[in-house]
Design a protein around this motif. Structure first.
Motif, PDB file in Angstrom:
ATOM      1  N   MET A 221       0.956  -0.999   0.334  1.00  0.00           N
ATOM      2  CA  MET A 221      -0.203  -0.520  -0.046  1.00  0.00           C
ATOM      3  C   MET A 221       0.845   1.544   0.184  1.00  0.00           C
ATOM      4  O   MET A 221       1.944   1.031   1.030  1.00  0.00           O
ATOM      5  N   LYS A 301      -9.727   2.232   4.013  1.00  0.00           N
ATOM      6  CA  LYS A 301     -10.145   0.945   5.254  1.00  0.00           C
ATOM      7  C   LYS A 301     -10.662   0.344   4.411  1.00  0.00           C
ATOM      8  O   LYS A 301     -10.558  -1.148   4.731  1.00  0.00           O
ATOM      9  N   MET A 304      -9.199  -1.947   1.852  1.00  0.00           N
ATOM     10  CA  MET A 304      -7.930  -2.752   2.344  1.00  0.00           C
ATOM     11  C   MET A 304      -8.261  -3.911   3.127  1.00  0.00           C
ATOM     12  O   MET A 304      -8.068  -5.581   2.606  1.00  0.00           O
ATOM     13  N   GLN A 307      -9.616  -6.004   0.177  1.00  0.00           N
ATOM     14  CA  GLN A 307      -8.318  -7.320   0.324  1.00  0.00           C
ATOM     15  C   GLN A 307      -7.960  -8.630   0.908  1.00  0.00           C
ATOM     16  O   GLN A 307      -8.184  -9.279   0.334  1.00  0.00           O
ATOM     17  N   PHE A 314      -1.082  -8.464   3.610  1.00  0.00           N
ATOM     18  CA  PHE A 314       0.195  -7.139   3.079  1.00  0.00           C
ATOM     19  C   PHE A 314       1.138  -6.859   3.727  1.00  0.00           C
ATOM     20  O   PHE A 314       1.821  -7.360   5.105  1.00  0.00           O
ATOM     21  N   SER A 317       3.682  -0.841   3.402  1.00  0.00           N
ATOM     22  CA  SER A 317       3.274  -0.216   3.217  1.00  0.00           C
ATOM     23  C   SER A 317       3.872   1.339   3.223  1.00  0.00           C
ATOM     24  O   SER A 317       5.187   1.342   3.915  1.00  0.00           O
ATOM     25  N   PHE A 377      -1.449   0.350   9.753  1.00  0.00           N
ATOM     26  CA  PHE A 377      -1.211  -0.491   8.024  1.00  0.00           C
ATOM     27  C   PHE A 377      -0.578  -1.734   9.242  1.00  0.00           C
ATOM     28  O   PHE A 377      -0.514  -3.169   8.638  1.00  0.00           O
ATOM     29  N   PHE A 381      -2.793  -4.790   9.573  1.00  0.00           N
ATOM     30  CA  PHE A 381      -2.608  -6.253   8.741  1.00  0.00           C
ATOM     31  C   PHE A 381      -1.403  -6.396   8.358  1.00  0.00           C
ATOM     32  O   PHE A 381      -0.805  -6.961   7.965  1.00  0.00           O
TER      33      PHE A 381
END
Ligand SMILES: [Zn+2]
Length: 420
Positions: A221, A301, A304, A307, A314, A317, A377, A381
């Motif tokens: 990201m 948000k 993500m 995903q 992830f 980032s 992030f 994640f």
């Protein structure tokens, strides 16, 4: 030995103060939890000021900021720059244009609301595309304050006006349209696509670029322009992303394996209104990654989470910003995300390529509130997350080098045996 604990405490306090003051670079204030519910903002009156004596100025363009102007002594222009609301970070963005009916030599004084310091060395352009810093021979920053060791409250610039408009601005002017145009062009490449993942407070699109293999579950990201004036961060991000999009063997291999999402313009309302810091909800978006009261953070948000719900993970980032120097704000290196060690390795391998460069690194304090994108992030994640701050005055050549190197080294690292 009853007092031993006190002695240790006092010694530690000294050490703490010493370490703090020993830091050669000026980072940001520690993060503080703030309420991110929508607050009113003060919009500028957009107009052309006829200042008299054939001299005009205007804020009628996107990203402009000019709140008042007056002419005295036929050739002394004073402009007033104020923020969208307060309290606000001290990043007093300004941008306006000037012209005159004949050639005129004038002095321009850039002033701010009380308590605000002048920060950005003025840039000048005759086409809003090519920018130069004002020649230092024609620039003077509030000498009385500077002599007292304080930050300047204003600056003055000597200018020659004519019928050809000139733009004066805190940094290069790069609007939401400019960035959407850039993103649209990149999306013409076969490995890149663009979609709208939401809307800003005022309904401007929040666009996302997708780079790489659309089937890949290995995700990254990238963000920029949460804070409107942070052009140097945007420039680094632009070169970073363009390097990922190159068509060479390393980049192609990387793009087969990974999928990178880029939101190059998180705060289009703030940028187009020439805000110092906030979105049109009057909020610093990089303090809203815990409560999600603003549509811009909510959209990212939601995207993500979708995903991850589809099986994505992830790994990395990076959120690009600007401040007084180049600084990396990282997660405490003891904490492990989905690819432990990646961020320190990346910072070191970029630094090795730049002669004499010692990176400024500040890991987030573990007790700091988790309200920034980088915290979100990482803690939500597991992305190895970094906020990359670029100095306001860092040379554009060096920014380009760092942006390109960051992309190259990232691709090398994640394709290396250590991270495979
Ligand atoms: Zn920022």
């Amino acid at each position: 030995m009853k007092n031993f604990g006190w002695i240790v405490l006092i010694l530690m306090s000294f050490l703490f103060v010493f370490c703090k003051t020993d830091t050669k670079w000026k980072g940001q204030e520690p993060l503080q939890k703030v309420i991110t519910k929508t607050r009113p903002v003060q919009y500028q009156l957009k107009k052309i000021w006829n200042l008299g004596n054939g001299i005009f100025c205007s804020n009628e363009f996107d990203a402009a900021r000019l709140n008042g102007a007056v002419l005295t002594d036929d050739s002394f222009i004073t402009v007033l720059i104020t923020a969208e609301n307060t309290p606000v970070n001290s990043s007093p963005w300004y941008a306006f244009k000037l012209w005159a009916d004949t050639i005129k030599n004038v002095k321009l004084k850039i002033t701010y609301s009380d308590g605000v310091n002048h920060r950005y060395f003025p840039r000048i352009s005759s086409d809003k595309i090519t920018w130069n810093t004002v020649d230092s021979a024609y620039y003077l920053a509030d000498t009385a304050s500077v002599a007292k060791g304080e930050s300047p409250k204003f600056c003055t610039v000597s200018l020659t006006l004519s019928t050809d408009t000139i733009w004066i601005s805190a940094q290069e002017i790069i609007t939401a349209d400019d960035i959407n145009g850039w993103a649209g062009k990149l999306a013409e490449k076969p490995s890149v696509s663009m979609e709208e993942i939401g809307s800003s407070f005022e309904g401007r699109p929040i666009n996302l670029l997708q780079i790489g293999n659309p089937e890949s579950k290995k995700l990254m990201m990238v963000l920029s322009r949460q804070h409107p004036p942070e052009i140097t961060g945007w420039l680094a991000m632009k070169w970073f992303v363009e390097t990922l999009c190159e068509e060479n063997s390393v980049a192609e291999k990387f793009k087969d394996e990974y999928r990178v999402f880029v939101v190059p313009m998180v705060n289009p309302d703030g940028v187009d209104h020439g805000h110092w810091r906030h979105n049109s909800g009057g909020i610093d978006l990089n303090r809203d990654w815990e409560d999600f009261n603003q549509p811009e953070t909510k959209a990212i948000k939601h995207f993500m989470e979708q995903q991850v719900a589809k099986g994505g993970k992830f790994y990395f980032s990076i959120d690009f910003h600007s401040t007084f120097e180049d600084i990396y704000y990282t997660i405490d290196p003891k904490l492990k995300g989905n690819m432990p060690g990646l961020v320190p390795d990346l910072i070191n391998s970029v630094a090795e390529e730049i002669e004499g460069y010692e990176p400024n690194i500040r890991p987030n304090d573990l007790n700091e509130p988790k309200i920034s994108s980088t915290s979100f992030f990482f803690y939500n994640f597991g992305a190895e997350a970094v906020t990359y701050e670029i100095g306001d005055g860092t040379s554009r050549k060096l920014i380009r080098k760092k942006g390109e190197l960051t992309a190259k080294k990232l691709m090398d690292l994640v394709m290396s045996s250590k991270y495979q």
